[in-house]
Design an enzyme around this catalytic site. Structure first.
Site, mmCIF file in Angstrom:
data_model
loop_
_atom_site.group_PDB
_atom_site.id
_atom_site.type_symbol
_atom_site.label_atom_id
_atom_site.label_comp_id
_atom_site.label_asym_id
_atom_site.label_seq_id
_atom_site.Cartn_x
_atom_site.Cartn_y
_atom_site.Cartn_z
ATOM 1 N N LYS A 69 -10.793 -1.793 6.682
ATOM 2 C CA LYS A 69 -9.574 -1.427 7.400
ATOM 3 C C LYS A 69 -9.978 -1.012 8.819
ATOM 4 O O LYS A 69 -10.802 -0.119 8.990
ATOM 5 C CB LYS A 69 -8.884 -0.264 6.676
ATOM 6 C CG LYS A 69 -7.701 0.326 7.429
ATOM 7 C CD LYS A 69 -7.116 1.501 6.646
ATOM 8 C CE LYS A 69 -5.967 2.167 7.379
ATOM 9 N NZ LYS A 69 -5.358 3.255 6.590
ATOM 10 N N GLU A 82 0.835 -1.205 0.000
ATOM 11 C CA GLU A 82 0.000 0.000 0.000
ATOM 12 C C GLU A 82 0.867 1.251 0.000
ATOM 13 O O GLU A 82 1.664 1.474 0.902
ATOM 14 C CB GLU A 82 -0.919 0.026 1.224
ATOM 15 C CG GLU A 82 -1.752 1.297 1.322
ATOM 16 C CD GLU A 82 -2.457 1.459 2.662
ATOM 17 O OE1 GLU A 82 -2.803 2.602 3.022
ATOM 18 O OE2 GLU A 82 -2.643 0.438 3.367
ATOM 19 N N ARG A 110 0.344 10.597 1.018
ATOM 20 C CA ARG A 110 0.777 11.542 2.052
ATOM 21 C C ARG A 110 1.906 12.441 1.571
ATOM 22 O O ARG A 110 2.440 13.237 2.339
ATOM 23 C CB ARG A 110 1.221 10.787 3.318
ATOM 24 C CG ARG A 110 0.099 9.983 3.955
ATOM 25 C CD ARG A 110 0.544 9.296 5.225
ATOM 26 N NE ARG A 110 -0.500 8.441 5.755
ATOM 27 C CZ ARG A 110 -0.379 7.706 6.859
ATOM 28 N NH1 ARG A 110 0.769 7.725 7.534
ATOM 29 N NH2 ARG A 110 -1.376 6.952 7.275
#
Length: 209
Positions: free
Chosen positions: A130, A42, A46
């Protein structure tokens, strides 16, 4: 690669959660993770380079399922899929984000932290969630407590889970994978510690349930 949610769950063990600022690091990082035996990774949105890093990782290691995380807007979801993301991960789930994720055309792991959020996400049509932030939201004990009332909901807990804790999470009946930033920390990536990352990846791959 084209992949379903079930296939993603079958391939994943500990999913490295990556923050990469320099596109030049993408290719050697992807190769190190793949060499260590991981099949699912993943990339997080960011940094400003996130989309370019995603493209470069997929080009360097076509056999990897590379997802984009930290998806917060419909626009980010669309741009990630256009860039080649094999799956999407969000830190939470909002009414505006739900239709964008359902229509993304790739597996999606929306973030939840409570039983109500998990139930709402399942009702919306998501079958793999998640659990975030895992340790801060209750960790192992909280996930254990959800197995009874929510036996059909599967989780990928992420958030401050250490290498030592990962096997305990994976042993839970409602957990199919876990996220782990320890595999390739920001410092390791910036220092180009590809050998160390490959070793961590190998350890993570060995934790498969």
């Amino acid at each position: 690669m084209s992949i379903t949610t079930d296939a993603l769950a079958d391939l994943a063990s500990v999913i490295p959660v990556l923050t990469v600022s320099d596109v030049a690091d993408a290719a050697p990082l992807a190769r190190a993770l793949e060499a260590g035996g991981l099949k699912v990774i993943e990339m997080t949105w960011r940094t400003a380079a996130a989309l370019d890093v995603l493209r470069a990782m997929k080009a360097a290691a076509p056999g990897l399922a590379v997802g984009m995380g930290t998806i917060r807007t419909p626009e980010q979801a669309a741009q990630s899929v256009s860039a080649g993301a094999d799956f999407l991960v969000s830190p939470g789930l909002t009414p505006k984000l739900v239709p964008a994720l359902l229509d993304a055309g790739v597996p999606v792991l929306p973030g939840v932290a409570t039983a109500s959020e998990a139930m709402a996400a399942a009702e919306a049509g998501f079958d793999l969630l998640k659990f975030f932030p895992a340790e801060q939201a209750g960790g192992l004990d909280y996930l254990k407590s959800l197995q009874g009332p929510l036996p059909d909901i599967r989780f990928c807990p992420t958030g401050s889970i250490t290498r030592e804790q990962a096997p305990d999470y994976l042993a839970l009946g409602n957990v199919v994978c876990v996220g782990g930033s320890w595999i390739a920390s920001k410092t390791m990536v910036e220092q180009g510690d590809w050998a160390g990352i490959e070793a961590n990846a190998r350890a993570a791959a060995a934790m498969r349930t």
